[in-house]
Design a protein around this motif. Structure first.
Motif, PDB file in Angstrom:
ATOM      1  N   VAL A 132       3.300   4.423   1.098  1.00  0.00           N
ATOM      2  CA  VAL A 132       1.960   3.853   1.300  1.00  0.00           C
ATOM      3  C   VAL A 132       1.486   3.156   0.028  1.00  0.00           C
ATOM      4  CG1 VAL A 132      -0.463   4.422   1.701  1.00  0.00           C
ATOM      5  CG2 VAL A 132       1.304   5.456   3.120  1.00  0.00           C
ATOM      6  N   GLY A 133       1.705   3.790  -1.116  1.00  0.00           N
ATOM      7  CA  GLY A 133       1.312   3.171  -2.388  1.00  0.00           C
ATOM      8  C   GLY A 133       2.039   1.856  -2.609  1.00  0.00           C
ATOM      9  N   LEU A 192       0.572  -0.817   0.054  1.00  0.00           N
ATOM     10  CA  LEU A 192      -0.787  -1.263  -0.289  1.00  0.00           C
ATOM     11  C   LEU A 192      -0.795  -2.062  -1.593  1.00  0.00           C
ATOM     12  CD1 LEU A 192      -2.975   1.853   0.623  1.00  0.00           C
ATOM     13  CD2 LEU A 192      -2.781  -0.312   1.861  1.00  0.00           C
ATOM     14  N   ALA A 207       0.734  -5.498  -1.021  1.00  0.00           N
ATOM     15  CA  ALA A 207      -0.163  -6.379  -0.261  1.00  0.00           C
ATOM     16  C   ALA A 207      -1.269  -6.943  -1.157  1.00  0.00           C
ATOM     17  CB  ALA A 207      -0.768  -5.610   0.913  1.00  0.00           C
ATOM     18  N   ILE A 208      -1.829  -6.080  -2.011  1.00  0.00           N
ATOM     19  CA  ILE A 208      -2.899  -6.536  -2.907  1.00  0.00           C
ATOM     20  C   ILE A 208      -2.345  -7.480  -3.978  1.00  0.00           C
ATOM     21  CG2 ILE A 208      -4.587  -5.788  -4.635  1.00  0.00           C
ATOM     22  CD1 ILE A 208      -4.850  -3.167  -2.989  1.00  0.00           C
ATOM     23  N   GLY A 251       1.289   0.333  -7.338  1.00  0.00           N
ATOM     24  CA  GLY A 251       0.912   1.214  -6.235  1.00  0.00           C
ATOM     25  C   GLY A 251       1.751   2.481  -6.186  1.00  0.00           C
TER      26      GLY A 251
END
Length: 249
Positions: free
Chosen positions: A52-53, A56, A59-60, A100
């Motif tokens: 998940v890290g 995310l 994506a950022i 992340g």
């Protein structure tokens, strides 16, 4: 050499399909490596947090570096939201994913290195994604400047350009092959292989983006991505050299 010439709408869809193929293929390769190493499944608490890290953060970072590269899209009273929303940056995705993952590891108390298993998915994902960039041609913005070299590609406007999308594919395949060949000695120092891959790719992009059109020139005529690579290398190379010194010592 003639390259692909697609209508703008078709090129966008082709590029999007290859982006999703790159992402899906990378995830499957990552899962396969974990199964092969008999490590916990991705949905286990620690592993899930890292994934998940990574997603995310990527994506950022993807969007942030694209906006740094294309700040002129914000000019005017009505920014072109379609371009702003659709922009991507591999460099931003890599750096954002790294940050992340490190944040996720800090929050969950994971201390072991997790980067080495991302190399194969990153190589495969970059190759598949760059195929989409190449097929999109002039509608993608990842092509090079005009060249007289025999392998220059005409994407439909009568100008032969450096096929920098192909250069990118060849580079990651070359670095990935070398790291695979040296996987046994590198395995003695977990995380070193990933550090070498990331540092190599940042240095490569700093160089190869010098033969791409600069959409917005910053200091010394460099693009936003080139400056991001310079800053990232300044922060990251000391970590690479420190781990290499420990390994040699």
């Amino acid at each position: 050499m003639k390259g692909p010439v697609l209508p703008a709408a078709t090129a966008q869809w082709v590029h999007l399909v290859f982006e999703w193929l790159a992402l899906a293929g990378g995830v499957q390769l990552y899962r396969w490596q974990r199964r092969r190493a008999r490590q916990p499944a991705l949905l286990q608490p620690g592993s899930f947090a890292v994934v998940v890290g990574c997603i995310l953060g990527a994506a950022i970072g993807n969007k942030l570096v694209f906006w740094i590269e294309m700040p002129h899209l914000w000019q005017g009273m009505v920014p072109d939201w379609r371009l702003i929303a659709s922009g991507q940056s591999i460099v931003g995705g890599l750096l954002g994913g790294l940050i992340g993952v490190e944040i996720a590891k800090k929050l969950t108390g994971i201390r072991r290195s997790t980067g080495d298993q991302f190399i194969l998915p990153l190589v495969a994902g970059t190759v598949v994604g760059r195929i989409g960039c190449f097929l999109a041609g002039l509608h993608d913005g990842t092509y090079g400047v005009p060249t007289a070299l025999p392998w220059g590609v005409d994407f439909g406007d009568g100008i032969a350009r450096h096929p920098t999308q192909v250069y990118d594919m060849l580079f990651v395949l070359g670095v990935g092959s070398l790291l695979w060949r040296w996987r046994a000695p590198l395995a003695r120092s977990p995380g070193l292989a990933f550090k070498l891959y990331l540092a190599s790719y940042l240095a490569w992009r700093l160089v190869v983006d010098g033969i791409k059109p600069v959409p917005y020139a910053y200091a010394f005529g460099l693009s936003g991505i080139q400056w991001v690579c310079i800053v990232a290398l300044a922060c990251y190379l000391p970590l690479v050299f420190a781990q290499l010194r420990r390994e040699v010592a």
